[in-house]
Scaffold this active site. Structure first.
Site, short mmCIF file in Angstrom:
data_model
loop_
_atom_site.label_atom_id
_atom_site.label_comp_id
_atom_site.label_asym_id
_atom_site.label_seq_id
_atom_site.Cartn_x
_atom_site.Cartn_y
_atom_site.Cartn_z
N THR A 72 43.71 -15.41 81.77
CA THR A 72 42.25 -15.48 81.63
C THR A 72 41.64 -14.11 81.33
OG1 THR A 72 42.29 -17.29 83.20
CG2 THR A 72 40.16 -16.27 82.81
N SER A 105 39.25 -21.52 79.47
CA SER A 105 39.73 -22.83 79.02
C SER A 105 40.29 -22.76 77.60
CB SER A 105 38.57 -23.83 79.02
OG SER A 105 38.06 -23.97 80.32
N ASP A 157 53.00 -27.54 82.58
CA ASP A 157 53.64 -28.81 82.96
C ASP A 157 54.31 -28.65 84.32
OD1 ASP A 157 52.84 -29.51 80.47
OD2 ASP A 157 54.84 -29.43 79.56
N GLU A 188 44.43 -23.33 86.57
CA GLU A 188 45.46 -24.10 85.84
C GLU A 188 44.82 -25.23 85.02
OE1 GLU A 188 49.02 -23.22 85.98
OE2 GLU A 188 47.78 -21.53 86.56
N GLY A 189 43.67 -24.95 84.47
CA GLY A 189 42.95 -25.93 83.66
C GLY A 189 41.94 -26.66 84.52
N THR A 190 40.66 -26.60 84.12
CA THR A 190 39.63 -27.29 84.91
C THR A 190 39.82 -28.80 84.80
OG1 THR A 190 38.14 -27.43 83.03
CG2 THR A 190 37.96 -25.44 84.41
C1 LIG Z 1 40.43 -18.07 92.44
C2 LIG Z 1 40.87 -18.11 91.02
C3 LIG Z 1 42.19 -17.82 90.71
C4 LIG Z 1 42.63 -17.82 89.38
N1 LIG Z 1 43.91 -17.47 89.09
C5 LIG Z 1 44.27 -17.30 87.79
C6 LIG Z 1 45.56 -16.75 87.45
O1 LIG Z 1 46.40 -16.49 88.31
N2 LIG Z 1 45.81 -16.50 86.13
C7 LIG Z 1 44.91 -16.76 85.14
O2 LIG Z 1 45.22 -16.50 83.98
N3 LIG Z 1 43.71 -17.31 85.43
C8 LIG Z 1 43.36 -17.57 86.73
N4 LIG Z 1 42.12 -18.08 87.03
C9 LIG Z 1 41.20 -18.40 85.96
C10 LIG Z 1 41.06 -19.90 85.72
O3 LIG Z 1 42.26 -20.44 85.22
C11 LIG Z 1 39.87 -20.12 84.79
O4 LIG Z 1 38.71 -19.78 85.52
C12 LIG Z 1 39.78 -21.52 84.27
O5 LIG Z 1 40.83 -21.79 83.39
C13 LIG Z 1 38.46 -21.80 83.57
O6 LIG Z 1 38.22 -20.86 82.59
P1 LIG Z 1 36.81 -20.08 82.53
O7 LIG Z 1 36.58 -19.52 83.89
O8 LIG Z 1 36.80 -19.16 81.40
O9 LIG Z 1 35.75 -21.21 82.32
P2 LIG Z 1 35.22 -21.78 80.95
O10 LIG Z 1 36.35 -22.07 80.04
O11 LIG Z 1 34.14 -20.88 80.44
O12 LIG Z 1 34.60 -23.15 81.42
C14 LIG Z 1 33.31 -23.25 82.05
C15 LIG Z 1 33.03 -24.74 82.25
O13 LIG Z 1 33.00 -25.40 80.97
C16 LIG Z 1 33.93 -26.49 80.96
N5 LIG Z 1 34.52 -26.60 79.63
C17 LIG Z 1 35.10 -25.60 78.89
N6 LIG Z 1 35.57 -26.10 77.72
C18 LIG Z 1 35.30 -27.43 77.73
C19 LIG Z 1 35.55 -28.50 76.81
N7 LIG Z 1 36.16 -28.29 75.64
N8 LIG Z 1 35.12 -29.74 77.16
C20 LIG Z 1 34.48 -29.97 78.35
N9 LIG Z 1 34.21 -29.00 79.26
C21 LIG Z 1 34.63 -27.76 78.94
C22 LIG Z 1 34.96 -26.12 81.99
O14 LIG Z 1 35.64 -27.26 82.49
C23 LIG Z 1 34.11 -25.46 83.06
O15 LIG Z 1 33.54 -26.43 83.87
C24 LIG Z 1 41.69 -18.16 88.35
C25 LIG Z 1 40.37 -18.49 88.67
C26 LIG Z 1 39.96 -18.47 89.98
C27 LIG Z 1 38.53 -18.82 90.29
#
Ligand SMILES: Cc1cc2nc3c(=O)[nH]c(=O)nc-3n(C[C@H](O)[C@H](O)[C@H](O)COP(=O)(O)OP(=O)(O)OC[C@H]3O[C@@H](n4cnc5c(N)ncnc54)[C@H](O)[C@@H]3O)c2cc1C
Length: 397
Positions: free
Chosen positions: A120, A126, A248, A374-376
């Site tokens: 990230t 995402s 996966d 790991e993917g919302t």
């Molecule tokens: C405590 C914590 C630990 C983490 N650990 C790791 C780690 O070890 N390694 C790592 O790489 N990352 C890590 N992450 C990051 C995490 O994987 C990301 O926060 C997550 O993948 C979402 O990405 P983003 O925050 O950029 O949100 P965004 O992608 O900006 O999404 C924001 C919102 O929009 C929604 N959204 C985005 N695209 C779409 C779509 N096409 N259709 C519908 N809805 C959509 C999302 O579901 C979300 O609700 C961690 C996050 C947290 C909070």
């Protein structure tokens, strides 16, 4: 035939995990929630001494059920467990045999160590293909530049142990997904540093770090995968697909984490009801049930549905069957189930649910992350929809 039957040894190991959760994790859960960024050193040392499977992220039905038990104890503390973690899962999923041996051997020797995975970025979560961290080849080395945020166990991997970080970077931004590769950076490599630690809503015992890479030089051999995966061929996205295969393996594990937290909340509600003499009359027609009875049954149904999906995804993985669809189904369902279960549990417990007297309010805070990393939930539902409807990424986004 699908088979979740456990051996007597596996059952015993799950019971041991439950006992450990109850006796080691629950008593210190509140302390480490309130003292974010303090390390539960005694627990870490105990875990390291008794580690199973060479400190590798455990994959398989019994191992995943042990993770559920640990998270029933405390999900934040469970994430402090030393081992190869998400970084190890990425290496197992995408590395060559030589790389697995070279990078993962350390998790079976010496002092406690952690593995992390850094994907990230500020402008990329995402949408994994939007990565802007770069890897430029310079002779026998790669030079990494970029900033990774929210890296679980990042500080422990980089500063507090001889750990590893699997970093996702692009070797050619114009190539899109085909340019995206993953690289292993070992702790102590000049140019890699921890920039800051997050203060969080939940899983506060778990360290979440920003890692900066500034002209960070690593050996050429640290690019993960076979020569086929490593090469840049704009007509195919082998590297990206292999990298995504990490999920996966990790998504069912996150589902198990969610289930542990959800069951903790459910158990507390049922114990409280029992103490108060409130019976849950299973088997009655729905219209004859009281509202709290219906609520508890709905919570249990959600928990069980998520658990079946999780077990199927893990079992398929343990049989080396493709499980992307099932892994995303399990993760999407479990992430949603745990947020609903913990919120409903607070509602049913009234003010006691909101009070810090119990861990329930903490479980509600801990729950949400399972629907984010790991993917919302939304992203996993997209993966499911694409696979069921046979749409490409570009057709359904
Ligand atoms: C405590 C914590 C630990 C983490 N650990 C790791 C780690 O070890 N390694 C790592 O790489 N990352 C890590 N992450 C990051 C995490 O994987 C990301 O926060 C997550 O993948 C979402 O990405 P983003 O925050 O950029 O949100 P965004 O992608 O900006 O999404 C924001 C919102 O929009 C929604 N959204 C985005 N695209 C779409 C779509 N096409 N259709 C519908 N809805 C959509 C999302 O579901 C979300 O609700 C961690 C996050 C947290 C909070």
């Amino acid at each position: 035939m699908i088979d979740f039957e456990l051996t007597p040894e596996e059952k015993a190991s799950i019971e041991t995990a439950h006992k450990e959760a109850e006796e080691l994790l629950r008593p210190i859960a509140r302390y480490y929630d309130e003292h974010e960024h303090e390390s539960p050193q005694e627990l870490i040392d105990t875990w390291w001494e008794n580690r199973e499977g060479g400190g590798l992220l455990a994959l398989g039905v019994a191992a995943t059920l042990r993770i559920e038990e640990m998270c029933w104890g405390d999900a934040g503390l469970m994430l402090c467990n030393p081992g190869s973690g998400l970084g190890g899962a990425a290496i197992l999923a995408t590395g060559t045999q030589e790389q697995r041996e070279r990078f993962l051997k350390r998790f079976n020797e010496g002092k406690p160590k952690w593995g992390a995975m850094a994907m990230t970025e500020g402008e990329c979560g995402s949408d994994t293909a939007a990565i802007s961290a770069t890897a430029v080849r310079d002779g026998d080395e790669w030079v990494l530049n970029g900033e990774k945020i929210f890296v679980t166990a990042g500080k422990r991997a980089v500063d507090e142990s001889d750990g590893i970080v699997v970093v996702w970077a692009t070797v050619d931004k114009s190539a899109g997904r085909a340019g995206m590769k993953s690289f292993v950076v070992e702790a102590g490599t000049p140019g890699m540093r921890i920039e800051k630690m997050e203060k969080k809503l939940g899983i506060r015992a778990s360290d979440t770090a920003t890692i900066v890479f500034e002209d960070c030089r690593i050996p050429y051999e640290n690019i993960l995968g076979s020569p086929e995966v490593r090469k840049l061929d704009k007509s195919q996205t082998a590297g990206f697909k292999r990298a995504m295969a990490t999920f996966d393996a990790t998504r069912p594990i996150i589902a198990a984490m969610a289930l542990g937290v959800g069951r903790a909340a459910l158990d507390l509600v049922k114990e409280t009801f029992e103490k108060e003499g409130i019976e849950i009359r299973y088997g009655l027609p729905r219209h004859k049930l009281t509202a709290p009875e219906r609520d508890v049954m709905d919570m249990e149904a959600n928990y069980k549905a998520a658990k079946m999906l999780m077990l199927r995804a893990v079992w398929m993985m343990s049989q080396f069957q493709p499980n992307s669809l099932e892994a995303s189904m399990a993760k999407a369902k479990a992430g949603l189930a745990v947020t609903k279960i913990t919120q409903k549990a607070i509602e049913l417990m009234g003010p006691l649910g909101y009070s810090r007297k119990y861990l329930l309010e903490k479980w509600m805070r801990d729950a949400k992350i399972n629907d984010i990393f790991e993917g919302t939930g939304q992203i996993n539902m997209l993966v499911v929809a694409r696979r069921i409807l046979d749409y490409t990424r570009d057709q359904l986004k």
